[in-house]
Motif scaffolding. Sequence first.
Motif, mmCIF file in Angstrom:
data_model
loop_
_atom_site.group_PDB
_atom_site.id
_atom_site.type_symbol
_atom_site.label_atom_id
_atom_site.label_comp_id
_atom_site.label_asym_id
_atom_site.label_seq_id
_atom_site.Cartn_x
_atom_site.Cartn_y
_atom_site.Cartn_z
ATOM 1 N N LEU A 1 -7.646 -6.249 -3.629
ATOM 2 C CA LEU A 1 -7.404 -5.218 -4.634
ATOM 3 C C LEU A 1 -7.839 -5.694 -6.012
ATOM 4 C CD1 LEU A 1 -3.790 -4.039 -3.619
ATOM 5 C CD2 LEU A 1 -5.988 -3.175 -2.802
ATOM 6 N N ASP A 2 -8.383 -4.766 -6.819
ATOM 7 C CA ASP A 2 -8.701 -5.120 -8.198
ATOM 8 C C ASP A 2 -7.430 -5.069 -9.045
ATOM 9 O OD1 ASP A 2 -8.175 -2.423 -8.907
ATOM 10 O OD2 ASP A 2 -10.278 -1.863 -8.650
ATOM 11 N N ARG A 3 -7.564 -5.407 -10.334
ATOM 12 C CA ARG A 3 -6.385 -5.517 -11.197
ATOM 13 C C ARG A 3 -5.600 -4.211 -11.287
ATOM 14 N NH1 ARG A 3 -6.678 -8.390 -17.016
ATOM 15 N NH2 ARG A 3 -7.133 -10.098 -15.568
ATOM 16 N N GLU A 4 -6.279 -3.084 -11.410
ATOM 17 C CA GLU A 4 -5.592 -1.798 -11.533
ATOM 18 C C GLU A 4 -4.897 -1.426 -10.228
ATOM 19 O OE1 GLU A 4 -4.123 1.738 -13.059
ATOM 20 O OE2 GLU A 4 -4.882 -0.071 -14.023
ATOM 21 N N GLN A 5 -5.562 -1.641 -9.097
ATOM 22 C CA GLN A 5 -4.935 -1.355 -7.805
ATOM 23 C C GLN A 5 -3.707 -2.245 -7.591
ATOM 24 O OE1 GLN A 5 -8.484 -2.097 -5.471
ATOM 25 N NE2 GLN A 5 -8.757 0.083 -5.034
ATOM 26 N N ARG A 6 -3.815 -3.506 -7.981
ATOM 27 C CA ARG A 6 -2.688 -4.430 -7.850
ATOM 28 C C ARG A 6 -1.521 -3.992 -8.733
ATOM 29 N NH1 ARG A 6 -3.259 -9.795 -6.067
ATOM 30 N NH2 ARG A 6 -1.240 -10.521 -5.311
ATOM 31 N N ARG A 7 -1.830 -3.492 -9.934
ATOM 32 C CA ARG A 7 -0.788 -3.016 -10.845
ATOM 33 C C ARG A 7 -0.018 -1.850 -10.251
ATOM 34 N NH1 ARG A 7 0.193 0.783 -14.577
ATOM 35 N NH2 ARG A 7 -1.760 1.844 -14.123
ATOM 36 N N LEU A 8 -0.734 -0.968 -9.543
ATOM 37 C CA LEU A 8 -0.070 0.188 -8.946
ATOM 38 C C LEU A 8 0.824 -0.211 -7.773
ATOM 39 C CD1 LEU A 8 -3.000 2.787 -9.040
ATOM 40 C CD2 LEU A 8 -0.974 2.685 -10.516
ATOM 41 N N VAL A 9 0.475 -1.316 -7.093
ATOM 42 C CA VAL A 9 1.326 -1.801 -6.009
ATOM 43 C C VAL A 9 2.654 -2.317 -6.564
ATOM 44 C CG1 VAL A 9 1.580 -3.605 -4.242
ATOM 45 C CG2 VAL A 9 -0.554 -2.316 -4.422
ATOM 46 N N ARG A 10 2.590 -2.977 -7.750
ATOM 47 C CA ARG A 10 3.822 -3.453 -8.381
ATOM 48 C C ARG A 10 4.684 -2.275 -8.779
ATOM 49 N NH1 ARG A 10 0.310 -7.309 -10.994
ATOM 50 N NH2 ARG A 10 0.193 -5.982 -12.829
ATOM 51 N N GLY A 11 5.913 -2.307 -8.395
ATOM 52 C CA GLY A 11 6.843 -1.234 -8.745
ATOM 53 C C GLY A 11 6.961 -0.206 -7.642
ATOM 54 N N SER A 12 5.841 0.401 -7.247
ATOM 55 C CA SER A 12 5.898 1.418 -6.206
ATOM 56 C C SER A 12 5.835 0.822 -4.809
ATOM 57 C CB SER A 12 4.754 2.425 -6.381
ATOM 58 O OG SER A 12 3.505 1.774 -6.259
ATOM 59 N N GLY A 13 5.235 -0.378 -4.678
ATOM 60 C CA GLY A 13 5.144 -1.030 -3.374
ATOM 61 C C GLY A 13 6.051 -2.237 -3.278
ATOM 62 N N ILE A 14 5.867 -3.166 -4.214
ATOM 63 C CA ILE A 14 6.690 -4.366 -4.296
ATOM 64 C C ILE A 14 7.279 -4.434 -5.698
ATOM 65 C CG2 ILE A 14 6.771 -6.879 -4.053
ATOM 66 C CD1 ILE A 14 4.172 -6.733 -2.466
#
Length: 328
Positions: free
Chosen positions: A81-94
Amino acid sequence: MQEEKLLTVKNLCTSFHTPEGVVRSVDGVSFDVSRGETLALVGESGCGKTVTSLSLIGLLAETAAVTADTLRFDGRDLLSLDREQRRLVRGSGISMIFQEPMTSLNPVYRIDRQIGEVFTCHNPGMSKKEVRERSIEMLRKVGVPNPEERLRVYPHQLSGGLRQRVMIAIALAAGAPLVIADEPTTALDVTIQAQILQLLRELQQENGMSMILITHDFGVVSQLAQRVAVMYAGRIVEEGSVEEIFRDPQHPYTQLLILSIPGIKVKRGGRLESISGAVPNPLRFPSGCRFHPRCPYAMDICRQKVPPETEKDGRRVSCFLRGGEYAE
């Protein structure tokens, strides 16, 4: 029926480049977390527990280098995942409940802004009224009294227990299926600790979320976790169910950890054990088994070679006493 894996970590390594050299804080860590399960990462301060968790969610400094053979969450390869995709995982995923709420909460923002940011980040179309209503709902869910009034205060105006509840509300606001709880009861008195642990149990049952519990306290482990992974000097030295680890710890480090805590193996009036020495400097890890300088059972081979990992019936242990020609 085999449990569905929500998170799979294989051979995770995290290094930091410093003026003194490369610090390998996490060195070949592997574990799984199933849906609805709580895995406890246990060990002394400095053994790599928190760095492991921060590696999963990408919250490390730019000097950190994270590699893994597999780092898969809910069917997605986190390393791709790129930085933006990783940011979206934080909070909503982990999401993560950080160790110390007084330093994790922003002291210059009111509580409403800090909870509201989670909703606006992951739901950009949500109105201010909806954000306020959801924030009040989250505070009420985690047991904060008078949530409408608490939204307008600053962190320093809340007690330690209420700040921790606010941290939990922020972590759960986006409905993440995996929550990392880093020492969730540190610096709280015994009564508040019990309340926070009960709250986490209830929220997990209600939401069906998975949890990685980071702690050095086996008492907390016994109340929340189903499985335990014991870390020492950047590696997992033993893994098994809570019942197996408490009943029959295999690694000398695990044995000494349990014997140093009252009420598990040592009953009232009994003598507690201590572990001599300290966790080694990650710039200068000892050769062979990294626990051998502190181990009462260390042999010559322990000083020379890395112990093999043996696995049987879901239990893992890395110790020459448990595998190979030196096993009992």
